[in-house]
Design a protein around this motif. Structure first.
Motif, PDB file in Angstrom:
ATOM      1  N   LEU A   1      33.015  35.168  37.841  1.00 23.48           N
ATOM      2  CA  LEU A   1      33.705  36.448  37.750  1.00 23.48           C
ATOM      3  C   LEU A   1      34.553  36.409  36.491  1.00 23.48           C
ATOM      4  CD1 LEU A   1      34.885  36.418  41.451  1.00 23.48           C
ATOM      5  CD2 LEU A   1      33.007  37.786  40.489  1.00 23.48           C
ATOM      6  N   ARG A   2      35.032  37.580  36.080  1.00 29.31           N
ATOM      7  CA  ARG A   2      35.909  37.597  34.914  1.00 29.31           C
ATOM      8  C   ARG A   2      37.267  38.176  35.278  1.00 29.31           C
ATOM      9  NH1 ARG A   2      33.579  36.001  29.925  1.00 29.31           N
ATOM     10  NH2 ARG A   2      31.417  35.441  30.405  1.00 29.31           N
ATOM     11  N   THR A   3      38.300  37.653  34.661  1.00 31.24           N
ATOM     12  CA  THR A   3      39.634  38.228  34.827  1.00 31.24           C
ATOM     13  C   THR A   3      39.729  39.463  33.946  1.00 31.24           C
ATOM     14  OG1 THR A   3      40.577  37.021  32.958  1.00 31.24           O
ATOM     15  CG2 THR A   3      40.621  35.919  35.090  1.00 31.24           C
ATOM     16  N   SER A   4      40.809  40.186  34.069  1.00 34.58           N
ATOM     17  CA  SER A   4      41.016  41.372  33.227  1.00 34.58           C
ATOM     18  C   SER A   4      41.004  40.951  31.751  1.00 34.58           C
ATOM     19  CB  SER A   4      42.343  42.030  33.573  1.00 34.58           C
ATOM     20  OG  SER A   4      43.384  41.079  33.457  1.00 34.58           O
ATOM     21  N   GLY A   5      41.404  39.734  31.491  1.00 35.84           N
ATOM     22  CA  GLY A   5      41.420  39.233  30.119  1.00 35.84           C
ATOM     23  C   GLY A   5      40.137  38.554  29.698  1.00 35.84           C
ATOM     24  N   ASN A   6      39.063  38.796  30.442  1.00 35.30           N
ATOM     25  CA  ASN A   6      37.723  38.289  30.097  1.00 35.30           C
ATOM     26  C   ASN A   6      37.544  36.779  30.249  1.00 35.30           C
ATOM     27  OD1 ASN A   6      35.056  38.817  29.363  1.00 35.30           O
ATOM     28  ND2 ASN A   6      35.474  38.229  27.236  1.00 35.30           N
ATOM     29  N   GLN A   7      38.396  36.151  31.002  1.00 39.05           N
ATOM     30  CA  GLN A   7      38.207  34.718  31.221  1.00 39.05           C
ATOM     31  C   GLN A   7      37.427  34.482  32.498  1.00 39.05           C
ATOM     32  OE1 GLN A   7      41.701  32.334  30.758  1.00 39.05           O
ATOM     33  NE2 GLN A   7      41.969  32.985  28.627  1.00 39.05           N
ATOM     34  N   ARG A   8      36.602  33.415  32.477  1.00 43.78           N
ATOM     35  CA  ARG A   8      35.774  33.109  33.643  1.00 43.78           C
ATOM     36  C   ARG A   8      36.592  32.552  34.803  1.00 43.78           C
ATOM     37  NH1 ARG A   8      33.021  31.898  29.183  1.00 43.78           N
ATOM     38  NH2 ARG A   8      30.822  32.466  29.018  1.00 43.78           N
ATOM     39  N   ARG A   9      36.197  32.940  36.005  1.00 40.35           N
ATOM     40  CA  ARG A   9      36.752  32.321  37.215  1.00 40.35           C
ATOM     41  C   ARG A   9      35.593  31.894  38.095  1.00 40.35           C
ATOM     42  NH1 ARG A   9      40.429  31.532  34.475  1.00 40.35           N
ATOM     43  NH2 ARG A   9      42.349  32.737  34.419  1.00 40.35           N
ATOM     44  N   PHE A  10      35.601  30.624  38.476  1.00 42.95           N
ATOM     45  CA  PHE A  10      34.538  30.091  39.327  1.00 42.95           C
ATOM     46  C   PHE A  10      35.056  29.891  40.738  1.00 42.95           C
ATOM     47  CE2 PHE A  10      33.328  28.945  35.039  1.00 42.95           C
ATOM     48  CZ  PHE A  10      31.962  29.166  35.034  1.00 42.95           C
ATOM     49  N   LEU A  11      34.105  29.777  41.652  1.00 42.63           N
ATOM     50  CA  LEU A  11      34.458  29.458  43.029  1.00 42.63           C
ATOM     51  C   LEU A  11      34.617  27.943  43.148  1.00 42.63           C
ATOM     52  CD1 LEU A  11      31.916  31.772  44.875  1.00 42.63           C
ATOM     53  CD2 LEU A  11      34.408  32.070  44.737  1.00 42.63           C
ATOM     54  N   ARG A  12      35.444  27.525  44.057  1.00 45.18           N
ATOM     55  CA  ARG A  12      35.589  26.095  44.330  1.00 45.18           C
ATOM     56  C   ARG A  12      34.231  25.464  44.644  1.00 45.18           C
ATOM     57  NH1 ARG A  12      39.142  22.994  44.783  1.00 45.18           N
ATOM     58  NH2 ARG A  12      41.181  23.627  44.014  1.00 45.18           N
ATOM     59  N   SER A  13      33.410  26.205  45.341  1.00 47.87           N
ATOM     60  CA  SER A  13      32.125  25.657  45.772  1.00 47.87           C
ATOM     61  C   SER A  13      31.198  25.396  44.583  1.00 47.87           C
ATOM     62  CB  SER A  13      31.447  26.612  46.747  1.00 47.87           C
ATOM     63  OG  SER A  13      31.217  27.870  46.119  1.00 47.87           O
ATOM     64  N   ASP A  14      31.572  25.912  43.444  1.00 42.76           N
ATOM     65  CA  ASP A  14      30.740  25.652  42.265  1.00 42.76           C
ATOM     66  C   ASP A  14      30.836  24.195  41.815  1.00 42.76           C
ATOM     67  OD1 ASP A  14      29.455  28.119  41.842  1.00 42.76           O
ATOM     68  OD2 ASP A  14      31.303  28.973  41.028  1.00 42.76           O
ATOM     69  N   ILE A  15      31.893  23.515  42.238  1.00 41.32           N
ATOM     70  CA  ILE A  15      31.998  22.084  41.939  1.00 41.32           C
ATOM     71  C   ILE A  15      30.796  21.368  42.556  1.00 41.32           C
ATOM     72  CG2 ILE A  15      33.324  19.981  42.333  1.00 41.32           C
ATOM     73  CD1 ILE A  15      35.840  21.752  42.409  1.00 41.32           C
TER      74      ILE A  15
END
Lengths: 146, 146
Positions: free
Chosen positions: B35-49
């Motif tokens: 997903l992206r924050t309003s500032g275009n930075q990526r956010r991953f789910l914990r499960s992506d580890i």
DNA sequence: CTGCAACCTCAAGCTAAGTTGAGGTCAAGC
DNA sequence: GCTTGACCTCAACTTAGCTTGAGGTTGCAG
């Protein structure tokens, strides 16, 4: 006159089934050598057919061109491999194959242990062991990592 | 608030030991999503580890990223593999390893027969058989040849 | 509110083992 | 003597799995 010792790149290509461009490439890499005519065309020795055959066979065995070059370099005078040389070289290659089989077998055993557990944890998983890099054999692009 | 479900790319990198650039690369290849924050930075789910761990382990087993992607795609809903899924997948991988061992063993046998003869002839040599391409495994650049 | 680390997007580079193409030369037959 | 096919060089492209760098934003701490 009758025993023509030199052959053109096209003839070498035809006799070995290798593309002309590949032969130039091998020469560039130092696996082959050639003389030039006054008109700047390559002339190879008949014995280079055997040399190219060697390259092809070694490739089937999974050796990279750089490794094949090393093998050829161990021959005195950059000689084309004789049956005797071939025996020495193939013994070394046998050892490499052995190593790969051993590694794969070990990995399979680990995987078997893993099928039951399904842990998927980098901390616990036996399979994730950076030290034995798997018998993946191919040097490939990941060589960059080393 | 306490159970922060999202992590940054840097955190994911640190937890898995993979470079940030590699994670971006995996995402680009479709192995991960973010997903992206309003500032275009990526956010991953914990499960992506766990998902990245799976990628790493599968790589050790010699799977190409494209193959790993296929495996991940077999999961319903693009789910991160559960232990049960992992078992199915690892059974398939076991078969692939088996095949490779078989091929290598056959090649070794041929090589043994060859050590005595030293023929080096493309016509006669058992080793030079374009049809079974050796357990070289790596798809590698030679895929061009096919 | 400022400074710095961490983030962002491209683009280009690496290796392996060649292939493909452009543009030009050589050798041989007719 | 001219045409044709084989040859020449050099540069760019291919796949895989990334890294490195340039140039620009974001987000948090002080």
């Amino acid at each position: 006159m009758t025993a023509q010792t030199f052959i053109t790149i096209g003839q070498l290509a035809k006799r070995t089934g290798v593309a002309v461009s590949a032969i130039r490439f091998y020469e560039e890499k130092g696996l082959l050598q050639s003389l030039r005519t006054s008109g700047n065309q390559r002339r190879f020795l008949r014995s280079d057919i055997r040399r190219v055959s060697f390259i092809l066979i070694a490739q089937r065995l999974g050796l990279a061109l750089s490794e094949i070059e090393e093998e050829l370099a161990t021959l005195p005078e950059g000689r084309t491999p004789s049956p005797r040389d071939w025996q020495k070289i193939s013994r070394r290659m046998r050892d490499q194959i052995d190593t790969r089989i051993t590694l794969l077998t070990r990995t399979r055993a680990k995987l078997d242990g893993c099928i039951g557990c399904g842990c998927l944890s980098l901390q616990k998983c036996q399979l994730y062991n950076p030290n034995d890099k798997m018998g993946a054999a191919g040097p490939g692009p990941r060589a960059v990592l080393d």
